[in-house]
Design a protein around this motif. Structure first.
Motif, PDB file in Angstrom:
ATOM      1  N   PHE A  57      32.275  35.319  31.094  1.00 59.66           N
ATOM      2  CA  PHE A  57      32.396  34.693  32.417  1.00 59.66           C
ATOM      3  C   PHE A  57      33.867  34.468  32.727  1.00 59.66           C
ATOM      4  O   PHE A  57      34.328  34.696  33.843  1.00 59.66           O
ATOM      5  N   GLU A  58      34.594  34.003  31.717  1.00 58.44           N
ATOM      6  CA  GLU A  58      36.006  33.721  31.933  1.00 58.44           C
ATOM      7  C   GLU A  58      36.763  35.007  32.283  1.00 58.44           C
ATOM      8  O   GLU A  58      37.623  35.022  33.162  1.00 58.44           O
ATOM      9  N   ILE A  93      35.530  37.569  33.769  1.00 62.22           N
ATOM     10  CA  ILE A  93      35.168  37.921  35.151  1.00 62.22           C
ATOM     11  C   ILE A  93      36.023  37.133  36.123  1.00 62.22           C
ATOM     12  O   ILE A  93      36.548  37.663  37.096  1.00 62.22           O
ATOM     13  N   LEU A  94      36.159  35.844  35.843  1.00 60.08           N
ATOM     14  CA  LEU A  94      36.950  34.996  36.738  1.00 60.08           C
ATOM     15  C   LEU A  94      38.395  35.453  36.783  1.00 60.08           C
ATOM     16  O   LEU A  94      39.022  35.456  37.845  1.00 60.08           O
ATOM     17  N   LYS A  95      38.900  35.850  35.624  1.00 57.36           N
ATOM     18  CA  LYS A  95      40.310  36.265  35.563  1.00 57.36           C
ATOM     19  C   LYS A  95      40.571  37.508  36.394  1.00 57.36           C
ATOM     20  O   LYS A  95      41.698  37.725  36.839  1.00 57.36           O
ATOM     21  N   GLY A 118      39.710  37.913  39.244  1.00 52.87           N
ATOM     22  CA  GLY A 118      40.085  37.405  40.562  1.00 52.87           C
ATOM     23  C   GLY A 118      39.262  37.922  41.718  1.00 52.87           C
ATOM     24  O   GLY A 118      39.710  37.949  42.856  1.00 52.87           O
ATOM     25  N   LYS A 119      38.027  38.339  41.455  1.00 55.26           N
ATOM     26  CA  LYS A 119      37.175  38.801  42.555  1.00 55.26           C
ATOM     27  C   LYS A 119      36.347  37.623  43.062  1.00 55.26           C
ATOM     28  O   LYS A 119      35.717  36.916  42.291  1.00 55.26           O
ATOM     29  N   ARG A 120      36.377  37.458  44.370  1.00 50.65           N
ATOM     30  CA  ARG A 120      35.592  36.376  44.957  1.00 50.65           C
ATOM     31  C   ARG A 120      35.088  36.779  46.322  1.00 50.65           C
ATOM     32  O   ARG A 120      35.809  37.450  47.071  1.00 50.65           O
ATOM     33  N   CYS A 121      33.885  36.294  46.652  1.00 50.31           N
ATOM     34  CA  CYS A 121      33.332  36.572  47.979  1.00 50.31           C
ATOM     35  C   CYS A 121      33.456  35.325  48.829  1.00 50.31           C
ATOM     36  O   CYS A 121      33.223  34.225  48.358  1.00 50.31           O
ATOM     37  N   TYR A 122      33.831  35.536  50.071  1.00 46.74           N
ATOM     38  CA  TYR A 122      33.922  34.398  50.975  1.00 46.74           C
ATOM     39  C   TYR A 122      32.906  34.537  52.081  1.00 46.74           C
ATOM     40  O   TYR A 122      32.637  35.625  52.562  1.00 46.74           O
ATOM     41  N   ARG A 123      32.360  33.423  52.470  1.00 51.90           N
ATOM     42  CA  ARG A 123      31.373  33.470  53.558  1.00 51.90           C
ATOM     43  C   ARG A 123      31.997  32.887  54.815  1.00 51.90           C
ATOM     44  O   ARG A 123      33.049  32.262  54.765  1.00 51.90           O
ATOM     45  N   ARG A 124      31.281  33.098  55.924  1.00 54.46           N
ATOM     46  CA  ARG A 124      31.740  32.511  57.177  1.00 54.46           C
ATOM     47  C   ARG A 124      31.424  31.028  57.158  1.00 54.46           C
ATOM     48  O   ARG A 124      30.342  30.629  56.767  1.00 54.46           O
ATOM     49  N   GLY A 140      31.385  27.348  59.463  1.00 56.46           N
ATOM     50  CA  GLY A 140      31.489  26.713  60.775  1.00 56.46           C
ATOM     51  C   GLY A 140      31.263  27.656  61.932  1.00 56.46           C
ATOM     52  O   GLY A 140      31.931  27.584  62.940  1.00 56.46           O
ATOM     53  N   GLY A 141      30.275  28.539  61.805  1.00 56.41           N
ATOM     54  CA  GLY A 141      30.037  29.526  62.855  1.00 56.41           C
ATOM     55  C   GLY A 141      29.258  28.990  64.021  1.00 56.41           C
ATOM     56  O   GLY A 141      29.349  29.484  65.130  1.00 56.41           O
ATOM     57  N   LYS A 142      28.469  27.941  63.776  1.00 50.55           N
ATOM     58  CA  LYS A 142      27.588  27.472  64.845  1.00 50.55           C
ATOM     59  C   LYS A 142      28.385  26.696  65.882  1.00 50.55           C
ATOM     60  O   LYS A 142      29.208  25.874  65.552  1.00 50.55           O
TER      61      LYS A 142
END
Lengths: 191, 233
Positions: free
Chosen positions: B105-106, B108-110, B112-118, B120-122
């Motif tokens: 896991f560590e 994977i974190l290193k 540096g891949k991360r997904c961001y979501r939208r 405050g869209g409403k």
């Protein structure tokens, strides 16, 4: 007569407008299509978005529209956020246990780690990487923990199949002996 | 987290595993027996430890000592201990697996891949937006209807809970008075019938016992657990 390409477009629109992850069930209910059709269309969509900057990630019954994980640095820069990988060893161990054995209680986690996990669990909860998924049907009705979609996002995972395999390729059993394979479950269609 | 010499460990399982891995051993009975002395060395040099946590360390220590004696003496065998040792080995194996996953896991974190979501869209509307054809009469009508649909206010009865403090002394005086009025004889059940609470029943009974002790009264009973008669002496 609703067409399948219409369904694809509908799903895309809903996923975009939704802030939180959306379940296959919700998509079916809102679109009026059957769950099996929605399921298939979602998988097609996931495949289509495979190399795009917009990704559809999946965790069990739920899907979520997110940014491509490999672009994390740039997106973080835009959002003025820092890319931190600062989970402690204890947090990672606890997270690992929950990932592969979910859902399970704090006591069950402590059985494996051999130490008190209250503080770690609280931190993981605050970070949104785990959540209460249910309560165990025993005395005291203890909380059952599981990982969240945010957990997937934090690790840049698009699908649960991208999780590392457990050692010895043993099937990961829950404490009660039942296997924990997470997959999309299509419930019986209601006419 | 405990820190002794150069080792950081959280619990007994953690310590054991680190010792085993340090020696590059497998999780077998022999290796566990081998590291017993080292394990004991570590826990004895620990200073401030909660007794509840120390218990866990000592339980594991006893398992190790059993294994060590088994390795040295040929006839050592205890079925219960054997079962506990098997459990310990299983725990160590399991913990080892998750430690490995955690380090992956560590990694994977290193990456540096991360997904961001939208977020405050409403769009939230905070103003009152009435329909075009709304006039004052319509508004009055709707308001009246809404008022009629509202549930009637339920007046909650104010319950007055009065806790009367009853003392054994008072009860004794009361019983004495009652007995005098009733020709010096009374059934206990009758005395209880006027009691308003469990507390009063208990106090009454205590009063009766005290009066028996002080020889103010005597009691007679027909059958076991049956009602009894109180007679003033």
């Amino acid at each position: 007569m609703k067409s399948k390409s219409n369904l694809k477009s509908i799903i895309e629109s809903i996923l975009l407008s939704a802030e939180k992850p959306v379940s296959i069930k919700e998509l079916a209910s809102i679109s009026g299509f059957m769950m099996s059709e929605v399921q298939k269309t979602v998988l097609d969509l996931i495949e289509e978005y495979k190399d795009k900057g917009i990704r559809i990630i999946r965790k069990g019954e739920y899907v979520h529209l997110v940014s491509a994980p490999e672009n994390a640095e740039v997106v973080a820069k835009y959002l003025n956020e820092e890319l931190r990988a600062d989970l402690s060893e204890q947090a990672l161990e606890t997270l690992a246990i929950i990932t592969y054995k979910q859902p399970l209680t704090r006591i069950e986690i402590e059985e494996i780690r051999g130490v008190n996990c209250e503080q770690v669990l609280r931190n993981l909860l605050i970070r949104g990487l785990i959540t209460e998924v249910d309560r165990k049907d025993t005395i005291g009705r203890p909380i059952l923990y599981g990982t969240t979609m945010e957990f997937m996002q934090y690790f840049g995972l698009e699908d649960e199949s991208q999780l590392p395999q457990m050692d010895d390729s043993q099937e990961i059993l829950r404490l009660d002996g039942s296997p924990t394979k997470t997959e999309i479950i299509i419930e019986n269609e209601k006419s | 987290m405990y820190q002794v010499k150069t080792l950081n460990f959280e619990g007994p399982i953690d310590l054991l595993l680190q010792l085993i891995e340090k020696e590059e051993l497998d999780i077998t009975e022999i290796s566990l027996a081998k590291i017993t002395d080292e394990y004991l060395g570590y826990i004895f040099s620990l200073e401030k430890m909660q007794s509840s946590e120390l218990v866990d360390f000592l339980v594991v220590a006893s398992r190790l000592l059993y294994l060590k004696s088994k390795a040295i003496l040929p006839n050592v065998f205890d079925p219960e201990e054997e079962e506990e040792v098997a459990n310990l080995r299983q725990k160590l194996e399991e913990y080892k697996r998750y430690r490995k996953v955690a380090s992956e896991f560590e990694n994977i974190l290193k990456k540096g891949k991360r997904c961001y979501r939208r977020k405050g869209g409403k769009i939230e509307i905070h103003t009152f937006a009435p329909p075009k054809d709304l006039n004052i009469d319509e508004l009055i009508k709707i308001f009246k209807e809404a008022l009629m649909k509202m549930p009637a206010e339920n007046q909650l009865q104010e319950e007055k809970i009065v806790i009367k403090k009853i003392s054994v002394e008072d009860k004794i005086k009361e019983l004495d008075k009652k007995l005098s009025q009733n020709k010096k004889k009374m059934r206990f059940s009758k005395i209880l019938s006027v009691c308003k609470s469990k507390l009063e029943i208990i106090v009454t009974f205590l009063a009766v016992l005290e009066m028996i002790k002080q020889k103010f009264i005597s009691v007679s009973q027909d059958k076991v657990f049956g009602d009894f008669i109180i007679i003033k002496v």
